[in-house]
Design an enzyme around this catalytic site. Structure first.
Site, mmCIF file in Angstrom:
data_model
loop_
_atom_site.group_PDB
_atom_site.id
_atom_site.type_symbol
_atom_site.label_atom_id
_atom_site.label_comp_id
_atom_site.label_asym_id
_atom_site.label_seq_id
_atom_site.Cartn_x
_atom_site.Cartn_y
_atom_site.Cartn_z
ATOM 1 N N HIS A 62 41.917 39.760 51.687
ATOM 2 C CA HIS A 62 41.962 38.333 51.561
ATOM 3 C C HIS A 62 41.710 37.379 52.931
ATOM 4 C CE1 HIS A 62 43.426 34.136 50.615
ATOM 5 N NE2 HIS A 62 42.824 34.443 49.271
ATOM 6 N N SER B 21 44.516 47.673 37.365
ATOM 7 C CA SER B 21 44.155 46.286 37.523
ATOM 8 C C SER B 21 43.783 45.768 36.224
ATOM 9 C CB SER B 21 42.740 46.248 38.537
ATOM 10 O OG SER B 21 42.213 45.187 38.743
#
Length: 479
Positions: free
Chosen positions: A198, A401
């Site tokens: 991120h 995921s």
């Protein structure tokens, strides 16, 4: 996991010890558990890629902002001002309902009802300072905050007396704090993070003036431990501070925590020469409920873990949870006479309502409730991936995921309508508890209809094999 909250998953095929991207048929009863990166010179200075894509920015909000005007002299008698503001808010609420209906690209759980907490909105609740030590400001919610922190401490297997943490104002603050603790423990340490980490991780490196080394990733988005090994050996004389992703931003990839620790040890880094921060923004709260998932635990040599509260939990305001070891926090903590408390947080004043919202949801759902939500998200993500590929659209879904990656739509209006997160030639949908099969069908039908007009005649869909792998690319070359 306590309470029988683990979901059994069939073992995934492994390639070189790594979990493969899910490609097979999905059994809901047995959950299995970018454009080219910037070129970095030898001195760590980024150079733009030769084939960099122009970023499409959103509209300038100044063109639609709600201005603030002074009340007229007789407004109290006429009520015109109140009526005008009520109209603005009513239109805004209608817009929120419409945008929520078409929300798919960002990891926010919009399935919640906090009507029972409306009675507390009349109070200015502020948890400024240390959550474990009361300050002279009495309108706080520390008793709720510590209850939430204890819940997460149990989840990540650390005793109450051995941890310190607090409820942050967002996920980024959790990363900023975790990396700051690592920097304070090792002032001369080097920060290592995968290229798909991120952006807040690299923001932290800039803010703290830390030397930062970007590590390559596998096609799945997971950190490449072979490249990590090369870069660790090149800097053996300095301690290592690592950011480990428990779900990357774009592809939802989970870094191999055990593999990272093994790589550190094999490179000669003893446990007193490295610090690991785990960024679990979204998947940090999903993986504990899937058996065979990589386990995030303080029984391993990690330094801190953070998650977002407004993502999988579904808090209506941005917030997060940051947990670290008590032994590390003393380097940051200081007494504040003004508060009659201590403070080792970043922001100081902190939203006292957020802990109550988190406490309320954790109590209502419990482990079994989160287990049910995880199962639904993974099942629906596989459904979306299969439907996309059935329509001839390149798509990828990582193991464990709920982030489905596919080719970027050619129409930016379509991207904005569905609030899709895009990077280079790919976009993604993050399947959250509020995303139903009906909503996915609505999106898919519209995408297929629009796509038929984007690729007419000799115009072909882009090749995204570099981003998702040959086996997941349905372009003319790889179909």
């Amino acid at each position: 996991m306590a309470g029988g909250a683990e979901i059994k998953a069939a073992a995934s095929p492994k390639v070189n010890g790594k979990a493969e991207i899910c490609n097979g048929n999905f059994d809901p009863t047995a959950i299995e558990v970018e454009p080219l990166p910037p070129v970095v010179s030898e001195h760590g200075v980024e150079k733009p890629s030769e084939k960099s894509r122009e970023i499409v920015l959103g509209r300038n909000v100044h063109t639609t902002c709600h201005s603030i005007t002074e009340p007229e002299v007789n407004d109290e008698q006429t009520g015109d001002k109140e009526a005008q503001m009520a109209g603005v808010l009513a239109r805004y609420r209608k817009n929120l309902m419409e945008r929520t209906k078409h929300h798919l690209g960002y990891p926010y759980n919009l399935d919640f009802d906090y009507g029972a907490l409306a009675q507390l909105q009349h109070f200015s609740i502020n948890n400024l300072g240390d959550p474990f030590i009361e300050s002279n400001y009495g309108v706080h919610s520390r008793q709720f905050e510590v209850g939430v922190l204890d819940w997460f401490a149990r989840l990540w297997e650390i005793e109450e007396n051995n941890y310190w943490g607090y409820i942050t104002n967002c996920g980024t603050e959790g990363n900023l704090h975790g990396i700051l603790v690592g920097r304070e423990v090792f002032p001369d340490g080097i920060l290592y993070a995968s290229r798909e980490s991120h952006y807040s991780v690299f923001k932290a490196a800039r803010m703290y003036r830390m030397e930062c080394v970007k590590v390559d990733t596998l096609i799945s988005g997971e950190i490449d431990c072979n490249d990590l090994r090369v870069k660790l050996l090149a800097n053996k004389d300095k301690p290592a501070i690592l950011n480990v992703n428990i779900g990357t931003t774009v592809k939802g990839a989970v870094d191999d925590l055990d593999g990272v620790i093994q790589t550190l040890e094999e490179c000669g880094f003893s446990h007193d020469r490295f610090y690991i921060h785990c960024d679990g923004a979204l998947f940090g709260l999903m993986m504990p409920f899937v058996k065979r998932a990589p386990k995030v635990s303080f029984k391993k040599p990690i330094g801190s873990v953070s998650v977002s509260g407004h993502k999988f939990v579904g808090c209506p305001m941005p917030c997060g949870v940051q947990i670290t070891r008590m032994e590390h926090i003393n380097v940051l903590s200081s007494n504040v006479e003004y508060l009659a408390s201590r403070d080792a947080t970043i922001m100081g004043s902190r939203n006292g309502h957020a802990p109550i919202f988190l406490w309320y949801t954790l109590n209502r759902k419990g482990y079994k409730g989160f287990q049910k939500d995880v199962q639904k998200c993974l099942r629906n993500a596989h459904y979306l991936k299969d439907r996309l590929r059935g329509a001839g659209i390149s798509a990828m879904l990582n193991e464990l995921s709920s982030t489905v990656v596919f080719e970027r739509p050619q129409d930016e209006e379509f991207v904005r309508r569905w609030q899709l997160a895009c990077q280079g030639n790919i976009a993604h949908v993050v399947v959250m508890p509020n995303v139903t099969i009906e909503k996915l069908d609505f999106f898919l039908n519209e995408l297929v209809e629009k796509r038929s007009s984007w690729y007419e005649g000799h115009v072909q869909p882009p090749c995204i094999a570099a981003e998702v792998g040959n086996e997941n690319c349905f372009c003319a070359l790889h179909k």
